[in-house]
Design an enzyme around this catalytic site. Sequence first.
Site, PDB file in Angstrom:
ATOM      1  N   GLY A  12       0.819  -1.210   0.000  1.00 55.12           N
ATOM      2  CA  GLY A  12       0.000   0.000   0.000  1.00 55.12           C
ATOM      3  C   GLY A  12       0.853   1.260   0.000  1.00 55.12           C
ATOM      4  N   ASP A  13       0.178   2.398  -0.242  1.00 54.72           N
ATOM      5  CA  ASP A  13       0.817   3.718  -0.232  1.00 54.72           C
ATOM      6  C   ASP A  13       1.917   3.853  -1.282  1.00 54.72           C
ATOM      7  OD1 ASP A  13      -0.836   4.337   1.948  1.00 54.72           O
ATOM      8  OD2 ASP A  13       0.617   3.491   3.348  1.00 54.72           O
ATOM      9  N   GLU A  14       1.731   3.207  -2.423  1.00 55.83           N
ATOM     10  CA  GLU A  14       2.723   3.284  -3.501  1.00 55.83           C
ATOM     11  C   GLU A  14       2.568   4.558  -4.333  1.00 55.83           C
ATOM     12  OE1 GLU A  14       0.502   0.817  -3.151  1.00 55.83           O
ATOM     13  OE2 GLU A  14       1.549  -1.079  -2.831  1.00 55.83           O
ATOM     14  N   LYS A  16      -0.551   5.412  -5.640  1.00 52.40           N
ATOM     15  CA  LYS A  16      -1.569   5.086  -6.652  1.00 52.40           C
ATOM     16  C   LYS A  16      -2.423   6.316  -6.960  1.00 52.40           C
ATOM     17  CE  LYS A  16      -3.096   2.008  -3.743  1.00 52.40           C
ATOM     18  NZ  LYS A  16      -2.053   1.992  -2.718  1.00 52.40           N
ATOM     19  N   GLY A  17      -2.735   7.079  -5.880  1.00 51.78           N
ATOM     20  CA  GLY A  17      -3.591   8.260  -6.054  1.00 51.78           C
ATOM     21  C   GLY A  17      -2.993   9.237  -7.046  1.00 51.78           C
ATOM     22  N   GLY A  40      -5.896   5.673   2.048  1.00 51.67           N
ATOM     23  CA  GLY A  40      -5.649   7.115   2.062  1.00 51.67           C
ATOM     24  C   GLY A  40      -4.792   7.446   0.861  1.00 51.67           C
ATOM     25  N   HIS A  41      -5.350   8.213  -0.061  1.00 52.50           N
ATOM     26  CA  HIS A  41      -4.644   8.533  -1.299  1.00 52.50           C
ATOM     27  C   HIS A  41      -4.421  10.041  -1.351  1.00 52.50           C
ATOM     28  CE1 HIS A  41      -6.740   4.684  -3.009  1.00 52.50           C
ATOM     29  NE2 HIS A  41      -5.859   4.426  -2.085  1.00 52.50           N
ATOM     30  N   THR A 130      -6.376  -0.512  10.551  1.00 48.35           N
ATOM     31  CA  THR A 130      -6.635   0.935  10.596  1.00 48.35           C
ATOM     32  C   THR A 130      -7.817   1.255  11.520  1.00 48.35           C
ATOM     33  OG1 THR A 130      -8.083   0.749   8.671  1.00 48.35           O
ATOM     34  CG2 THR A 130      -5.769   1.287   8.247  1.00 48.35           C
ATOM     35  N   GLN A 227      -5.058  -0.173  -1.294  1.00 46.71           N
ATOM     36  CA  GLN A 227      -4.059  -1.027  -0.635  1.00 46.71           C
ATOM     37  C   GLN A 227      -3.015  -1.504  -1.661  1.00 46.71           C
ATOM     38  OE1 GLN A 227      -7.668  -1.905   0.343  1.00 46.71           O
ATOM     39  NE2 GLN A 227      -7.180  -0.171   1.611  1.00 46.71           N
ATOM     40  N   ARG A 306       0.362   6.761  11.542  1.00 47.17           N
ATOM     41  CA  ARG A 306       1.424   5.918  12.101  1.00 47.17           C
ATOM     42  C   ARG A 306       2.657   6.033  11.207  1.00 47.17           C
ATOM     43  NH1 ARG A 306      -1.539   0.182  12.297  1.00 47.17           N
ATOM     44  NH2 ARG A 306      -2.505   1.079  10.452  1.00 47.17           N
ATOM     45  N   GLY A 418       8.554  13.377  -7.305  1.00 44.26           N
ATOM     46  CA  GLY A 418       8.009  14.322  -6.324  1.00 44.26           C
ATOM     47  C   GLY A 418       6.501  14.201  -6.315  1.00 44.26           C
TER      48      GLY A 418
HETATM   49  P1  GDP Z   1      -1.548   5.648  -2.239  1.00 45.22           P
HETATM   50  O1  GDP Z   1      -2.275   5.182  -1.029  1.00 45.22           O
HETATM   51  O2  GDP Z   1      -0.949   4.555  -3.030  1.00 45.22           O
HETATM   52  O3  GDP Z   1      -2.364   6.586  -3.104  1.00 45.22           O
HETATM   53  O4  GDP Z   1      -0.307   6.493  -1.695  1.00 45.22           O
HETATM   54  P2  GDP Z   1      -0.350   7.607  -0.547  1.00 45.22           P
HETATM   55  O5  GDP Z   1      -0.979   8.829  -1.106  1.00 45.22           O
HETATM   56  O6  GDP Z   1      -0.897   7.055   0.714  1.00 45.22           O
HETATM   57  O7  GDP Z   1       1.197   7.799  -0.272  1.00 45.22           O
HETATM   58  C1  GDP Z   1       2.064   8.336  -1.228  1.00 45.22           C
HETATM   59  C2  GDP Z   1       2.650   9.653  -0.674  1.00 45.22           C
HETATM   60  O8  GDP Z   1       3.768  10.022  -1.449  1.00 45.22           O
HETATM   61  C3  GDP Z   1       1.686  10.830  -0.759  1.00 45.22           C
HETATM   62  O9  GDP Z   1       1.895  11.658   0.331  1.00 45.22           O
HETATM   63  C4  GDP Z   1       2.089  11.526  -2.061  1.00 45.22           C
HETATM   64  O10 GDP Z   1       1.798  12.920  -2.058  1.00 45.22           O
HETATM   65  C5  GDP Z   1       3.572  11.297  -2.045  1.00 45.22           C
HETATM   66  N1  GDP Z   1       4.210  11.173  -3.367  1.00 45.22           N
HETATM   67  C6  GDP Z   1       3.673  10.683  -4.516  1.00 45.22           C
HETATM   68  N2  GDP Z   1       4.622  10.592  -5.470  1.00 45.22           N
HETATM   69  C7  GDP Z   1       5.760  11.040  -4.908  1.00 45.22           C
HETATM   70  C8  GDP Z   1       7.097  11.162  -5.384  1.00 45.22           C
HETATM   71  O11 GDP Z   1       7.450  10.812  -6.510  1.00 45.22           O
HETATM   72  N3  GDP Z   1       8.028  11.661  -4.507  1.00 45.22           N
HETATM   73  C9  GDP Z   1       7.698  12.025  -3.240  1.00 45.22           C
HETATM   74  N4  GDP Z   1       8.686  12.501  -2.471  1.00 45.22           N
HETATM   75  N5  GDP Z   1       6.453  11.903  -2.757  1.00 45.22           N
HETATM   76  C10 GDP Z   1       5.498  11.410  -3.585  1.00 45.22           C
HETATM   77  P1  IMO Z   2      -3.805   2.609   0.568  1.00 45.10           P
HETATM   78  O1  IMO Z   2      -4.961   2.470  -0.385  1.00 45.10           O
HETATM   79  C1  IMO Z   2      -1.212   0.919   3.643  1.00 45.10           C
HETATM   80  C2  IMO Z   2      -2.973  -2.115   6.272  1.00 45.10           C
HETATM   81  C3  IMO Z   2      -3.139  -1.733   7.730  1.00 45.10           C
HETATM   82  C4  IMO Z   2      -2.977  -3.104   8.382  1.00 45.10           C
HETATM   83  C5  IMO Z   2      -3.674  -4.032   7.373  1.00 45.10           C
HETATM   84  C6  IMO Z   2      -5.105  -4.385   7.751  1.00 45.10           C
HETATM   85  O2  IMO Z   2      -3.647   3.986   1.109  1.00 45.10           O
HETATM   86  O3  IMO Z   2      -2.563   2.062  -0.053  1.00 45.10           O
HETATM   87  P2  IMO Z   2      -7.377  -3.011   7.674  1.00 45.10           P
HETATM   88  O4  IMO Z   2      -7.770  -1.748   8.370  1.00 45.10           O
HETATM   89  O5  IMO Z   2      -7.437  -2.923   6.184  1.00 45.10           O
HETATM   90  O6  IMO Z   2      -8.073  -4.228   8.206  1.00 45.10           O
HETATM   91  O7  IMO Z   2      -5.825  -3.216   8.074  1.00 45.10           O
HETATM   92  O8  IMO Z   2      -3.654  -3.354   6.139  1.00 45.10           O
HETATM   93  N1  IMO Z   2      -3.598  -1.167   5.308  1.00 45.10           N
HETATM   94  C7  IMO Z   2      -2.918  -0.312   4.561  1.00 45.10           C
HETATM   95  N2  IMO Z   2      -1.589  -0.010   4.546  1.00 45.10           N
HETATM   96  N3  IMO Z   2      -2.042   1.533   2.774  1.00 45.10           N
HETATM   97  C8  IMO Z   2      -3.355   1.229   2.765  1.00 45.10           C
HETATM   98  O9  IMO Z   2      -4.210   1.711   1.835  1.00 45.10           O
HETATM   99  C9  IMO Z   2      -3.857   0.297   3.707  1.00 45.10           C
HETATM  100  N4  IMO Z   2      -5.086  -0.195   3.990  1.00 45.10           N
HETATM  101  C10 IMO Z   2      -4.909  -1.117   4.962  1.00 45.10           C
HETATM  102  O10 IMO Z   2      -2.149  -0.838   8.150  1.00 45.10           O
HETATM  103  O11 IMO Z   2      -1.621  -3.460   8.426  1.00 45.10           O
HETATM  104 MG    MG Z   3      -2.256   5.428   1.051  1.00 43.60          MG
END
Ligand code: GDP
Ligand code: IMO
Ligand code: MG
Length: 432
Positions: A12-14, A16-17, A40-41, A130, A227, A306, A418
């Site tokens: 997760g948090d790659e 994607k948003g 959270g995107h 979460t 995720q 976290r 960025g």
């Molecule tokens: P998602 O859940 O896959 O959509 O990812 P998140 O939004 O939770 O986490 C990605 C974080 O990295 C966000 O705070 C973005 O604003 C930030 N971000 C996205 N692309 C880049 C990048 O290329 N460099 C940096 N430094 N931050 C980035």
């Molecule tokens: P995005 O879309 C990162 C993780 C939680 C926990 C596990 C199970 O922003 O990439 P849950 O509440 O789903 O039952 O929790 O999954 N988790 C994520 N980690 N990014 C997310 O979403 C996540 N959604 C759930 O931290 O380890």
């Molecule tokens: Mg996220």
Amino acid sequence: MPVTCVIGLQWGDEAKGKLVDLLTEQHEIVVRYQGGSNAGHTVVRDGQTFKLSLIPSGILGQGVKCVVTGGVVLNPASILDEISGLESRGIKVAGNMLLSDRAHVIFPWHIIEDRLLDKSCSSGENIGTTMRGIGPCYRDKVGRSLAIRLGDLFRDDFRSRVAYIVEAKTKHLGGLEPNVAEQLDAEKIYGEYMGYAERLRPYVADTTAYLLDAVEAGKKLLLEGAQGALLDVDHGTFPFVTSSNSSGAGVSSGSGIPGRWITKAIGVVKAYSTRVGGGPFPTEQDNEIGQLICDRGNEYGTVTRRPRRCGWFDAVAARYTARLSGVDSLAVMLLDVLSTLPELKICTAYDIGGKRTKVFPSHVDDLRQAQPVYETIPGWKDEITTARKMDDLPQAARNYLVRISELMERPVQVVSVGPDRQQTIFTQGTIG
Ligand code: GDP
Ligand code: IMO
Ligand code: MG
């Protein structure tokens, strides 16, 4: 009939948003098909930061239709907050979004259950959810008898359904939480959810029918995964996973769109690895390197704040999820975070119980024992946040991308340097 999927390949948090926001303008409909407000995107547009959870990131593009399908578990209060937050910033949601009447609804008992049941599930470790009630809501969906879908909120028997479920939940949970009856007042919950239902009514539709019409009419669809594939309930690092199919395996079941319409899948990876919550993480750097990545990448969860655990890029795990998700090409995000590190490591195999393997283990205890085998690659000194084409990147950064592409056996199509939209390189297939 192009249907493109954006799938996170790690935990997760790659980012994607950000990618969905960039690709939205080439599409007519953006679809969210699994997960819930555990996601959270973050999207940065013209210096403004938007945080999305249930609403597809495509909403910021305006002019496209956003669809939340039946594969999603929906917290009505959360989505209403999100709608008003966006509308107050000039983003029109009314008329631009549909919510599936099949989506299962999160109720207060799910949140209580999440808190009570996220106890150690393997080797004394918690999942670390979460706490948004995601797992308990999906459990009720599969269990069927205590589940309520969005469409049920508009039926005559909704009040009696709530009363029946509150009675059952109070009995089930009473042994774990003595005052649970005080926290679950059926009439109060009914009244509250009737209020949500009225406000959500204009959005509710049969999105399966809508999307089937759309693909058959040749509309351009973008499917936004939540995720990451390593959190997939069937194929991820079970039991340290979420409760939906967050890999490419979940696209059809979650959206109702048959696989035959899916023409492209883009796998999103960070240039390193992060994980929030419990579970094994072979390349974790619980040291100053991990701290440096955390600081430079601002690696704090969008939903729970976290700190995310940070580590090196794991090509064994990411190649597995790329194959599993049917990914054609890669988007490598947050490459800028690695600038200044003198050398970088990529995990190319695991040593498990004295045996070397490139196969991602199916059991969490084997993954826990995995010793990463690293390849070391020289880093680069200069910041790269102003790079807009491949030639702007230092040779060492290009070498790093080439190696990721080789190990994952897929071309890199997008590189992000960025958070802002402009901080993106479209490689035109030059890597891989
Ligand atoms: P998602 O859940 O896959 O959509 O990812 P998140 O939004 O939770 O986490 C990605 C974080 O990295 C966000 O705070 C973005 O604003 C930030 N971000 C996205 N692309 C880049 C990048 O290329 N460099 C940096 N430094 N931050 C980035
Ligand atoms: P995005 O879309 C990162 C993780 C939680 C926990 C596990 C199970 O922003 O990439 P849950 O509440 O789903 O039952 O929790 O999954 N988790 C994520 N980690 N990014 C997310 O979403 C996540 N959604 C759930 O931290 O380890
Ligand atoms: Mg996220």
